[in-house]
Design a protein around this motif. Sequence first.
Motif, mmCIF file in Angstrom:
data_model
loop_
_atom_site.group_PDB
_atom_site.id
_atom_site.type_symbol
_atom_site.label_atom_id
_atom_site.label_comp_id
_atom_site.label_asym_id
_atom_site.label_seq_id
_atom_site.Cartn_x
_atom_site.Cartn_y
_atom_site.Cartn_z
ATOM 1 N N GLU A 1 0.850 -1.186 0.000
ATOM 2 C CA GLU A 1 0.000 0.000 0.000
ATOM 3 C C GLU A 1 0.891 1.243 0.000
ATOM 4 O O GLU A 1 2.000 1.233 0.540
ATOM 5 N N ALA A 2 0.407 2.311 -0.598
ATOM 6 C CA ALA A 2 1.160 3.561 -0.621
ATOM 7 C C ALA A 2 1.368 4.083 0.798
ATOM 8 O O ALA A 2 0.497 3.949 1.663
ATOM 9 N N VAL A 3 2.539 4.653 1.034
ATOM 10 C CA VAL A 3 2.877 5.175 2.356
ATOM 11 C C VAL A 3 3.466 6.573 2.197
ATOM 12 O O VAL A 3 4.126 6.872 1.194
ATOM 13 N N LYS A 4 3.230 7.437 3.170
ATOM 14 C CA LYS A 4 3.802 8.783 3.116
ATOM 15 C C LYS A 4 5.296 8.726 3.437
ATOM 16 O O LYS A 4 5.747 7.898 4.223
ATOM 17 N N PHE A 5 6.037 9.639 2.816
ATOM 18 C CA PHE A 5 7.491 9.673 2.951
ATOM 19 C C PHE A 5 7.925 9.701 4.415
ATOM 20 O O PHE A 5 8.789 8.918 4.837
ATOM 21 N N ARG A 6 7.328 10.582 5.198
ATOM 22 C CA ARG A 6 7.740 10.708 6.598
ATOM 23 C C ARG A 6 7.465 9.426 7.380
ATOM 24 O O ARG A 6 8.311 8.958 8.141
ATOM 25 N N ALA A 7 6.291 8.842 7.166
ATOM 26 C CA ALA A 7 5.946 7.608 7.866
ATOM 27 C C ALA A 7 6.874 6.469 7.464
ATOM 28 O O ALA A 7 7.248 5.625 8.292
ATOM 29 N N LEU A 8 7.259 6.444 6.199
ATOM 30 C CA LEU A 8 8.179 5.407 5.728
ATOM 31 C C LEU A 8 9.489 5.453 6.496
ATOM 32 O O LEU A 8 9.973 4.431 7.005
ATOM 33 N N LEU A 9 10.069 6.647 6.593
ATOM 34 C CA LEU A 9 11.364 6.766 7.266
ATOM 35 C C LEU A 9 11.242 6.643 8.778
ATOM 36 O O LEU A 9 12.155 6.135 9.440
ATOM 37 N N ASP A 10 10.116 7.094 9.339
ATOM 38 C CA ASP A 10 9.930 6.971 10.790
ATOM 39 C C ASP A 10 9.933 5.513 11.228
ATOM 40 O O ASP A 10 10.419 5.186 12.313
ATOM 41 N N GLY A 11 9.391 4.629 10.376
ATOM 42 C CA GLY A 11 9.317 3.221 10.744
ATOM 43 C C GLY A 11 10.379 2.355 10.080
ATOM 44 O O GLY A 11 10.244 1.127 10.084
ATOM 45 N N TRP A 12 11.411 2.969 9.560
ATOM 46 C CA TRP A 12 12.405 2.231 8.787
ATOM 47 C C TRP A 12 13.364 1.429 9.667
ATOM 48 O O TRP A 12 13.833 1.916 10.694
ATOM 49 N N ASP A 13 13.673 0.211 9.247
ATOM 50 C CA ASP A 13 14.680 -0.618 9.901
ATOM 51 C C ASP A 13 16.046 -0.215 9.361
ATOM 52 O O ASP A 13 16.338 -0.394 8.179
ATOM 53 N N ALA A 14 16.896 0.316 10.222
ATOM 54 C CA ALA A 14 18.191 0.836 9.790
ATOM 55 C C ALA A 14 19.115 -0.247 9.242
ATOM 56 O O ALA A 14 20.147 0.065 8.645
ATOM 57 N N ALA A 15 18.754 -1.505 9.411
ATOM 58 C CA ALA A 15 19.571 -2.575 8.855
ATOM 59 C C ALA A 15 19.433 -2.641 7.328
ATOM 60 O O ALA A 15 20.279 -3.234 6.659
ATOM 61 N N ARG A 16 18.390 -2.035 6.793
ATOM 62 C CA ARG A 16 18.194 -2.006 5.344
ATOM 63 C C ARG A 16 18.722 -0.678 4.803
ATOM 64 O O ARG A 16 18.185 0.384 5.086
ATOM 65 N N GLN A 17 19.768 -0.740 4.002
ATOM 66 C CA GLN A 17 20.347 0.452 3.399
ATOM 67 C C GLN A 17 19.411 1.021 2.336
ATOM 68 O O GLN A 17 18.641 0.290 1.703
ATOM 69 N N ILE A 18 19.490 2.337 2.139
ATOM 70 C CA ILE A 18 18.685 3.000 1.112
ATOM 71 C C ILE A 18 19.602 3.737 0.145
ATOM 72 O O ILE A 18 20.423 4.564 0.552
ATOM 73 N N MET A 19 19.471 3.425 -1.122
ATOM 74 C CA MET A 19 20.142 4.186 -2.172
ATOM 75 C C MET A 19 19.097 5.105 -2.788
ATOM 76 O O MET A 19 18.130 4.635 -3.389
ATOM 77 N N PHE A 20 19.254 6.434 -2.599
ATOM 78 C CA PHE A 20 18.262 7.337 -3.176
ATOM 79 C C PHE A 20 18.873 8.136 -4.311
ATOM 80 O O PHE A 20 20.039 8.540 -4.277
ATOM 81 N N GLU B 1 12.959 16.904 2.587
ATOM 82 C CA GLU B 1 13.097 15.458 2.365
ATOM 83 C C GLU B 1 14.545 15.084 2.076
ATOM 84 O O GLU B 1 15.064 14.095 2.609
ATOM 85 N N ARG B 2 15.207 15.889 1.264
ATOM 86 C CA ARG B 2 16.606 15.617 0.962
ATOM 87 C C ARG B 2 17.457 15.726 2.226
ATOM 88 O O ARG B 2 18.345 14.892 2.466
ATOM 89 N N ALA B 3 17.177 16.734 3.052
ATOM 90 C CA ALA B 3 17.924 16.886 4.300
ATOM 91 C C ALA B 3 17.698 15.696 5.224
ATOM 92 O O ALA B 3 18.630 15.222 5.889
ATOM 93 N N ARG B 4 16.453 15.201 5.267
ATOM 94 C CA ARG B 4 16.156 14.024 6.098
ATOM 95 C C ARG B 4 16.943 12.808 5.618
ATOM 96 O O ARG B 4 17.527 12.068 6.414
ATOM 97 N N LEU B 5 16.969 12.604 4.325
ATOM 98 C CA LEU B 5 17.699 11.464 3.779
ATOM 99 C C LEU B 5 19.201 11.590 4.018
ATOM 100 O O LEU B 5 19.867 10.617 4.382
#
Length: 238
Positions: free
Chosen positions: A146-165, A198-202
Amino acid sequence: MSAKIRLYVEQDLAPGQSVPLSRDQAHYLFGVMRLGVGAQVLLFNGRDGEFLAEVAEAGKRGGGVMCGSLTRDLQMPPDLWVLFAPIKKARTDFIVEKAAEMGAARIVPVMTEFTNAGRVQRDRLQAHAVEAAEQCGGTFVPEVAEAVKFRALLDGWDAARQIMFCDEARVGASSSVPAVLGPWAVLIGPEGGFSESERARLQGLEHTHGVSLGPRILRADTAAVAAMTMWQQALGDW
Protein backbone atom coordinates in the motif's frame (compact mmCIF):
# COMPACT_ATOMS: atom_id res chain seq x y z
CA MET A 1 8.19 -29.17 -24.08
CA SER A 2 5.64 -27.33 -26.25
CA ALA A 3 4.08 -25.10 -23.56
CA LYS A 4 4.57 -21.39 -24.22
CA ILE A 5 1.81 -19.89 -22.07
CA ARG A 6 2.59 -19.18 -18.42
CA LEU A 7 -0.06 -18.60 -15.77
CA TYR A 8 0.23 -17.36 -12.21
CA VAL A 9 -2.10 -19.18 -9.80
CA GLU A 10 -2.75 -18.88 -6.08
CA GLN A 11 -3.04 -22.61 -5.36
CA ASP A 12 -0.21 -24.80 -4.07
CA LEU A 13 1.55 -26.68 -6.86
CA ALA A 14 2.90 -30.24 -6.93
CA PRO A 15 2.92 -33.17 -9.36
CA GLY A 16 -0.60 -34.56 -9.69
CA GLN A 17 -2.22 -31.44 -8.21
CA SER A 18 -5.48 -30.39 -9.82
CA VAL A 19 -5.75 -26.62 -10.28
CA PRO A 20 -9.07 -24.91 -11.08
CA LEU A 21 -8.99 -21.94 -13.42
CA SER A 22 -10.68 -18.62 -12.80
CA ARG A 23 -13.19 -17.28 -15.31
CA ASP A 24 -10.64 -14.80 -16.66
CA GLN A 25 -7.97 -17.49 -17.00
CA ALA A 26 -10.41 -19.81 -18.77
CA HIS A 27 -11.42 -17.03 -21.16
CA TYR A 28 -7.78 -16.31 -21.94
CA LEU A 29 -6.77 -19.93 -22.51
CA PHE A 30 -9.85 -21.21 -24.31
CA GLY A 31 -11.42 -18.08 -25.80
CA VAL A 32 -8.37 -16.03 -26.73
CA MET A 33 -5.58 -18.58 -27.17
CA ARG A 34 -7.93 -21.32 -28.44
CA LEU A 35 -6.43 -24.09 -26.31
CA GLY A 36 -8.33 -27.28 -25.63
CA VAL A 37 -8.16 -30.38 -23.48
CA GLY A 38 -4.68 -31.88 -23.58
CA ALA A 39 -2.90 -28.60 -24.28
CA GLN A 40 0.10 -27.77 -22.11
CA VAL A 41 0.69 -24.64 -20.03
CA LEU A 42 3.22 -23.58 -17.41
CA LEU A 43 2.06 -22.71 -13.91
CA PHE A 44 3.78 -20.87 -11.06
CA ASN A 45 2.61 -19.39 -7.77
CA GLY A 46 5.66 -17.53 -6.48
CA ARG A 47 6.35 -20.25 -3.89
CA ASP A 48 6.75 -23.71 -5.39
CA GLY A 49 8.57 -23.11 -8.68
CA GLU A 50 7.26 -23.65 -12.19
CA PHE A 51 5.31 -26.74 -13.31
CA LEU A 52 4.26 -28.15 -16.64
CA ALA A 53 0.51 -28.73 -16.60
CA GLU A 54 -2.10 -30.14 -18.97
CA VAL A 55 -5.59 -28.85 -19.58
CA ALA A 56 -8.01 -31.39 -18.14
CA GLU A 57 -11.25 -29.44 -18.56
CA ALA A 58 -12.03 -26.53 -20.86
CA GLY A 59 -15.16 -24.42 -20.62
CA LYS A 60 -16.30 -20.93 -21.48
CA ARG A 61 -16.53 -19.88 -17.83
CA GLY A 62 -14.04 -22.17 -16.15
CA GLY A 63 -11.86 -25.20 -16.43
CA GLY A 64 -9.00 -26.99 -14.81
CA VAL A 65 -5.45 -28.16 -15.38
CA MET A 66 -3.42 -31.01 -13.93
CA CYS A 67 0.12 -30.38 -12.70
CA GLY A 68 2.87 -32.57 -14.08
CA SER A 69 6.59 -32.26 -13.53
CA LEU A 70 8.57 -29.41 -12.01
CA THR A 71 10.29 -27.48 -14.79
CA ARG A 72 12.12 -24.85 -12.73
CA ASP A 73 12.81 -24.30 -9.06
CA LEU A 74 11.74 -21.09 -7.37
CA GLN A 75 14.32 -18.37 -8.05
CA MET A 76 14.27 -15.75 -5.33
CA PRO A 77 15.42 -12.22 -6.17
CA PRO A 78 17.96 -10.28 -4.10
CA ASP A 79 16.60 -8.62 -0.96
CA LEU A 80 15.97 -5.34 -2.77
CA TRP A 81 12.92 -3.13 -2.32
CA VAL A 82 11.96 -0.54 -4.92
CA LEU A 83 10.44 2.60 -3.44
CA PHE A 84 9.04 5.15 -5.86
CA ALA A 85 6.83 8.23 -5.96
CA PRO A 86 3.80 7.46 -8.16
CA ILE A 87 3.54 9.44 -11.39
CA LYS A 88 1.12 9.28 -14.33
CA LYS A 89 -0.82 6.03 -14.56
CA ALA A 90 0.92 4.43 -17.55
CA ARG A 91 4.37 5.37 -16.29
CA THR A 92 3.62 4.09 -12.79
CA ASP A 93 2.55 0.82 -14.40
CA PHE A 94 5.86 0.79 -16.28
CA ILE A 95 7.87 1.19 -13.07
CA VAL A 96 6.06 -1.70 -11.39
CA GLU A 97 6.45 -3.95 -14.44
CA LYS A 98 10.17 -3.24 -14.80
CA ALA A 99 10.80 -3.62 -11.07
CA ALA A 100 9.19 -7.07 -11.21
CA GLU A 101 11.18 -8.03 -14.31
CA MET A 102 14.51 -6.78 -12.95
CA GLY A 103 14.42 -8.56 -9.60
CA ALA A 104 12.70 -6.48 -6.94
CA ALA A 105 11.61 -8.37 -3.85
CA ARG A 106 9.04 -5.73 -2.82
CA ILE A 107 7.60 -2.60 -4.43
CA VAL A 108 6.41 0.35 -2.34
CA PRO A 109 4.68 3.51 -3.65
CA VAL A 110 5.81 6.52 -1.59
CA MET A 111 3.88 9.78 -1.36
CA THR A 112 6.38 12.66 -1.23
CA GLU A 113 5.77 16.42 -1.02
CA PHE A 114 5.97 16.82 -4.79
CA THR A 115 4.17 13.60 -5.75
CA ASN A 116 1.67 14.52 -8.43
CA ALA A 117 -0.59 11.47 -8.58
CA GLY A 118 -3.99 10.55 -7.29
CA ARG A 119 -5.06 7.44 -5.43
CA VAL A 120 -2.79 4.45 -5.94
CA GLN A 121 -4.73 1.29 -6.86
CA ARG A 122 -2.61 -1.40 -5.25
CA ASP A 123 -4.59 -4.31 -6.71
CA ARG A 124 -4.10 -3.01 -10.24
CA LEU A 125 -0.38 -2.56 -9.71
CA GLN A 126 -0.11 -6.04 -8.20
CA ALA A 127 -1.79 -7.42 -11.32
CA HIS A 128 0.87 -5.68 -13.43
CA ALA A 129 3.61 -7.32 -11.33
CA VAL A 130 1.98 -10.72 -11.92
CA GLU A 131 1.73 -10.10 -15.68
CA ALA A 132 5.38 -9.06 -15.81
CA ALA A 133 6.45 -12.27 -14.07
CA GLU A 134 4.28 -14.34 -16.43
CA GLN A 135 5.82 -12.73 -19.50
CA CYS A 136 9.48 -12.62 -18.46
CA GLY A 137 9.71 -16.18 -17.12
CA GLY A 138 9.95 -15.24 -13.46
CA THR A 139 8.96 -17.70 -10.76
CA PHE A 140 8.64 -15.06 -8.01
CA VAL A 141 6.15 -12.17 -7.87
CA PRO A 142 7.08 -9.16 -5.72
CA GLU A 143 4.45 -7.78 -3.35
CA VAL A 144 3.18 -4.31 -4.18
CA ALA A 145 2.58 -2.62 -0.83
CA GLU A 146 0.00 0.00 0.00
CA ALA A 147 1.16 3.56 -0.62
CA VAL A 148 2.88 5.18 2.36
CA LYS A 149 3.80 8.78 3.12
CA PHE A 150 7.49 9.67 2.95
CA ARG A 151 7.74 10.71 6.60
CA ALA A 152 5.95 7.61 7.87
CA LEU A 153 8.18 5.41 5.73
CA LEU A 154 11.36 6.77 7.27
CA ASP A 155 9.93 6.97 10.79
CA GLY A 156 9.32 3.22 10.74
CA TRP A 157 12.40 2.23 8.79
CA ASP A 158 14.68 -0.62 9.90
CA ALA A 159 18.19 0.84 9.79
CA ALA A 160 19.57 -2.58 8.85
CA ARG A 161 18.19 -2.01 5.34
CA GLN A 162 20.35 0.45 3.40
CA ILE A 163 18.69 3.00 1.11
CA MET A 164 20.14 4.19 -2.17
CA PHE A 165 18.26 7.34 -3.18
CA CYS A 166 18.54 8.98 -6.56
CA ASP A 167 19.45 12.61 -5.92
CA GLU A 168 18.97 14.98 -8.84
CA ALA A 169 21.11 17.54 -6.98
CA ARG A 170 24.10 15.25 -7.62
CA VAL A 171 23.66 15.10 -11.41
CA GLY A 172 27.02 14.67 -13.09
CA ALA A 173 28.83 13.70 -9.89
CA SER A 174 30.76 10.45 -9.72
CA SER A 175 28.68 7.83 -7.88
CA SER A 176 28.84 4.19 -6.97
CA VAL A 177 26.83 1.85 -4.79
CA PRO A 178 28.53 1.41 -1.38
CA ALA A 179 29.74 -2.17 -0.94
CA VAL A 180 27.50 -2.89 2.03
CA LEU A 181 26.06 -6.40 2.05
CA GLY A 182 22.59 -7.13 3.36
CA PRO A 183 19.09 -5.84 2.59
CA TRP A 184 18.71 -2.72 0.45
CA ALA A 185 16.13 -0.39 -1.00
CA VAL A 186 16.27 1.91 -4.03
CA LEU A 187 14.29 5.15 -3.65
CA ILE A 188 13.19 7.17 -6.69
CA GLY A 189 11.62 10.57 -6.14
CA PRO A 190 8.81 12.31 -8.04
CA GLU A 191 9.06 14.29 -11.25
CA GLY A 192 9.69 17.47 -9.25
CA GLY A 193 12.43 15.84 -7.20
CA PHE A 194 12.68 15.60 -3.44
CA SER A 195 11.88 18.71 -1.41
CA GLU A 196 14.69 20.36 0.53
CA SER A 197 13.35 18.97 3.81
CA GLU A 198 13.10 15.46 2.36
CA ARG A 199 16.61 15.62 0.96
CA ALA A 200 17.92 16.89 4.30
CA ARG A 201 16.16 14.02 6.10
CA LEU A 202 17.70 11.46 3.78
CA GLN A 203 21.16 12.98 3.99
CA GLY A 204 20.99 12.95 7.78
CA LEU A 205 20.57 9.17 8.09
CA GLU A 206 23.56 6.83 8.37
CA HIS A 207 21.92 4.10 6.30
CA THR A 208 21.05 6.29 3.27
CA HIS A 209 23.29 6.92 0.28
CA GLY A 210 22.60 9.57 -2.35
CA VAL A 211 23.74 8.74 -5.89
CA SER A 212 23.80 10.34 -9.31
CA LEU A 213 22.45 8.44 -12.30
CA GLY A 214 24.70 10.21 -14.76
CA PRO A 215 25.13 13.62 -16.40
CA ARG A 216 21.42 14.12 -17.20
CA ILE A 217 18.28 14.35 -15.06
CA LEU A 218 16.18 11.31 -15.93
CA ARG A 219 12.42 10.94 -15.95
CA ALA A 220 11.17 9.08 -12.91
CA ASP A 221 10.37 5.89 -14.82
CA THR A 222 13.74 5.90 -16.58
CA ALA A 223 15.47 6.59 -13.25
CA ALA A 224 13.85 3.51 -11.72
CA VAL A 225 15.33 1.26 -14.40
CA ALA A 226 18.72 2.97 -14.24
CA ALA A 227 18.88 2.77 -10.45
CA MET A 228 17.96 -0.92 -10.36
CA THR A 229 20.55 -1.63 -13.05
CA MET A 230 23.19 0.24 -11.07
CA TRP A 231 22.39 -1.68 -7.87
CA GLN A 232 22.04 -5.10 -9.53
CA GLN A 233 25.40 -4.79 -11.23
CA ALA A 234 27.12 -3.80 -7.97
CA LEU A 235 25.43 -5.99 -5.35
CA GLY A 236 22.70 -8.02 -7.03
CA ASP A 237 22.49 -11.29 -8.95
CA TRP A 238 23.44 -10.03 -12.41
